[in-house]
Scaffold this motif. Structure first.
Motif, mmCIF file in Angstrom:
data_model
loop_
_atom_site.group_PDB
_atom_site.id
_atom_site.type_symbol
_atom_site.label_atom_id
_atom_site.label_comp_id
_atom_site.label_asym_id
_atom_site.label_seq_id
_atom_site.Cartn_x
_atom_site.Cartn_y
_atom_site.Cartn_z
ATOM 1 N N LYS A 1 -18.026 -45.952 74.274
ATOM 2 C CA LYS A 1 -17.225 -44.739 74.109
ATOM 3 C C LYS A 1 -17.589 -43.685 75.153
ATOM 4 C CE LYS A 1 -16.229 -45.079 69.149
ATOM 5 N NZ LYS A 1 -16.452 -44.436 67.816
ATOM 6 N N TYR A 2 -18.868 -43.615 75.470
ATOM 7 C CA TYR A 2 -19.314 -42.668 76.495
ATOM 8 C C TYR A 2 -18.627 -42.977 77.831
ATOM 9 C CZ TYR A 2 -22.327 -40.760 80.151
ATOM 10 O OH TYR A 2 -22.797 -40.120 81.273
ATOM 11 N N LEU A 3 -18.607 -44.240 78.213
ATOM 12 C CA LEU A 3 -17.964 -44.620 79.473
ATOM 13 C C LEU A 3 -16.466 -44.344 79.432
ATOM 14 C CD1 LEU A 3 -19.809 -47.999 80.211
ATOM 15 C CD2 LEU A 3 -20.086 -45.842 81.445
ATOM 16 N N GLU A 4 -15.840 -44.627 78.297
ATOM 17 C CA GLU A 4 -14.397 -44.382 78.171
ATOM 18 C C GLU A 4 -14.069 -42.896 78.322
ATOM 19 O OE1 GLU A 4 -12.769 -47.812 75.109
ATOM 20 O OE2 GLU A 4 -13.972 -46.161 74.281
ATOM 21 N N SER A 5 -14.992 -42.039 77.915
ATOM 22 C CA SER A 5 -14.726 -40.594 77.937
ATOM 23 C C SER A 5 -14.859 -39.972 79.322
ATOM 24 C CB SER A 5 -15.682 -39.876 76.975
ATOM 25 O OG SER A 5 -17.016 -39.875 77.486
ATOM 26 N N LEU A 6 -15.534 -40.656 80.240
ATOM 27 C CA LEU A 6 -15.857 -40.049 81.540
ATOM 28 C C LEU A 6 -14.635 -39.634 82.362
ATOM 29 C CD1 LEU A 6 -18.942 -42.202 82.632
ATOM 30 C CD2 LEU A 6 -18.911 -39.874 81.727
ATOM 31 N N PRO A 7 -13.578 -40.476 82.479
ATOM 32 C CA PRO A 7 -12.424 -40.055 83.285
ATOM 33 C C PRO A 7 -11.708 -38.827 82.723
ATOM 34 C CG PRO A 7 -12.422 -42.428 82.967
ATOM 35 C CD PRO A 7 -13.457 -41.871 82.040
ATOM 36 N N GLU A 8 -11.845 -38.584 81.402
ATOM 37 C CA GLU A 8 -11.234 -37.405 80.795
ATOM 38 C C GLU A 8 -12.008 -36.140 81.144
ATOM 39 O OE1 GLU A 8 -8.252 -37.429 78.517
ATOM 40 O OE2 GLU A 8 -8.203 -39.093 79.955
ATOM 41 N N LYS A 9 -13.305 -36.297 81.355
ATOM 42 C CA LYS A 9 -14.155 -35.151 81.676
ATOM 43 C C LYS A 9 -14.095 -34.806 83.159
ATOM 44 C CE LYS A 9 -17.389 -36.286 77.947
ATOM 45 N NZ LYS A 9 -18.747 -36.788 77.600
ATOM 46 N N ASN A 10 -14.142 -35.835 84.004
ATOM 47 C CA ASN A 10 -14.068 -35.648 85.458
ATOM 48 C C ASN A 10 -13.164 -36.727 86.044
ATOM 49 O OD1 ASN A 10 -16.051 -33.446 86.071
ATOM 50 N ND2 ASN A 10 -17.444 -34.876 85.072
ATOM 51 N N ASN A 11 -12.108 -36.300 86.697
ATOM 52 C CA ASN A 11 -11.172 -37.250 87.296
ATOM 53 C C ASN A 11 -11.904 -38.209 88.225
ATOM 54 O OD1 ASN A 11 -9.041 -38.460 88.831
ATOM 55 N ND2 ASN A 11 -7.721 -36.804 88.107
ATOM 56 N N LEU A 12 -11.651 -39.506 88.058
ATOM 57 C CA LEU A 12 -12.322 -40.495 88.903
ATOM 58 C C LEU A 12 -11.992 -40.328 90.376
ATOM 59 C CD1 LEU A 12 -12.061 -43.798 86.801
ATOM 60 C CD2 LEU A 12 -14.021 -42.275 87.065
ATOM 61 N N ASN A 13 -10.857 -39.707 90.674
ATOM 62 C CA ASN A 13 -10.463 -39.491 92.071
ATOM 63 C C ASN A 13 -11.480 -38.644 92.838
ATOM 64 O OD1 ASN A 13 -8.176 -40.831 91.310
ATOM 65 N ND2 ASN A 13 -6.828 -39.037 91.355
#
Length: 385
Positions: free
Chosen positions: A116-128
């Motif tokens: 869940k932590y990994l899934e949440s990362l793109p919502e916190k900081n755009n992977l771009n």
């Protein structure tokens, strides 16, 4: 030609056709994820993969480089004529994940929390905002932790062939949720990694499959700094192991069926795979590859890469009710040094046969790393039920 040889050749040929003609993940070929296709080449930003590091460091037993030694057959249990039968060439290979030690709901939730932590990362900081290498590390870690989480849910399971292959493959199920987007592991491999990294064959060595006959899971999380180093290490380990190639063939080179299941990375299969293998082959393996007229992707070992799973597949059931205890480190994991006391004082009960298997693995590991001897603390055993 004898009837036996003819039947053997037909079986091998049928297996090869089946593997090479296996349906690919067709939807992913047409599916693109443009939101994950942009990166920042000069970015110095890094993703915090510490939760992944803790989980892997605590639960992965690194078996070291293969010495290509066949495992010995077990003595049959007292009072029976049953003898363990297993793929002896690969039986002691592959890093192990301590699925046995993740039993309670609390322990299982820890693994799910990392996912869940990994899934949440793109919502916190755009992977771009991250570099291409950092994004590669992210997707590989997410893929691997997701698969580990699914195996934990199904454990104990002794063979992963049925859940990973066929029309109902676990790899094709929508297991990952990033915001409102649902992804399968096949989406990550074919729809994101393949498209963003030009079908780089190294990628397949970072996609953990969970069974002995596949590439290793590492004790470290992938990161932007180490991702290509770890992928190359995994490739070298796999190519020069009995899981990846068989070096005592005559005119044909037997390789892992994992290559056939990833044949898209090798358009001219035999020629492209040969060139790929030569990049990572040691001197002995290099010589065998050059001498081979053809390639047969028929090496398999679908036994789960836990500590004792391959024994359960071929040796009957094991009792875990009355057993010895071993020390567990933080996050309920097995320490590399088998000892009765751990920092947390945690205990996990093992049967005498499981203790024997653990000692076998530790001895193999020591020899793989070139140690002349290995000391394993004797554990108090109770009678097995």
């Amino acid at each position: 030609m004898s009837l036996f040889k003819l039947v053997s050749l037909l079986i091998k040929f049928s297996c090869l056709l089946l593997l090479l003609s296996a349906p690919k993940y067709l939807l992913a070929e047409d599916k693109a994820y443009p939101q994950f296709s942009v990166y920042s080449p000069k970015s110095k930003l890094t993703i915090n993969f510490e939760p992944v590091d803790i989980l892997l460091e605590s639960n992965v037993l690194d078996m070291g480089p293969s010495r290509r030694k066949n495992a010995k057959l077990d003595e049959p249990p007292i009072g029976t004529k049953l003898r363990n039968v297993f793929p002896s060439a690969t039986h002691n290979e592959s890093n192990r994940f301590t699925y046995e030690l993740i039993k309670s709901p609390k322990q299982k939730s820890l693994v799910n929390d990392v996912k869940k932590y990994l899934e949440s990362l793109p919502e916190k900081n755009n992977l771009n905002l991250y570099s291409k290498q950092e994004q590669l590390a992210y997707w590989l870690n997410l893929y691997n932790i997701t698969l580990i989480n699914e195996i934990v849910k199904r454990y104990p399971i002794v063979s992963l062939e049925k859940i990973l292959t066929g029309p109902d493959s676990l790899l094709d199920k929508k297991l990952v949720n990033i915001g409102s987007l649902q992804l399968s592991l096949s989406d990550i491999q074919y729809g994101i990694l393949d498209k963003n990294y030009s079908k780089e064959p190294l990628i397949i060595y970072g996609l953990y499959q969970g069974y002995i006959g596949s590439p290793n899971i590492n004790k470290k999380a992938f990161s932007g700094k180490n991702v290509y180093k770890l992928l190359k290490n995994n490739a070298t380990d796999f190519v020069n192991s009995n899981r990846g190639t068989k070096i005592d063939s005559l005119n044909s080179l037997e390789v892992s069926s994992y290559y056939a299941r990833n044949a898209d990375y090798f358009p001219n299969f035999s020629n492209d795979l040969k060139l790929h293998l030569l990049q990572f082959a040691d001197e002995t393996t290099h010589e065998i590859i050059n001498k081979s007229d053809k390639i047969e992707p028929i090496i398999n070992n679908w036994a789960i890469a836990d500590l004792f799973g391959s024994k359960r597949v071929f040796g009957g059931g094991m009792s875990t009710n009355s057993a010895a205890s071993i020390g567990i480190s933080r996050n309920y994991a097995l320490t590399d040094k088998v000892t009765k006391d751990a920092n947390t004082g945690g205990k996990f009960r093992l049967s005498p046969r499981e203790i024997t298997r653990l000692k076998e693995l530790m001895k193999v590991r020591a020899k793989n790393y070139g140690e002349t001897s290995v000391t394993i603390t004797d554990l108090e055993l109770q009678d097995e039920n």
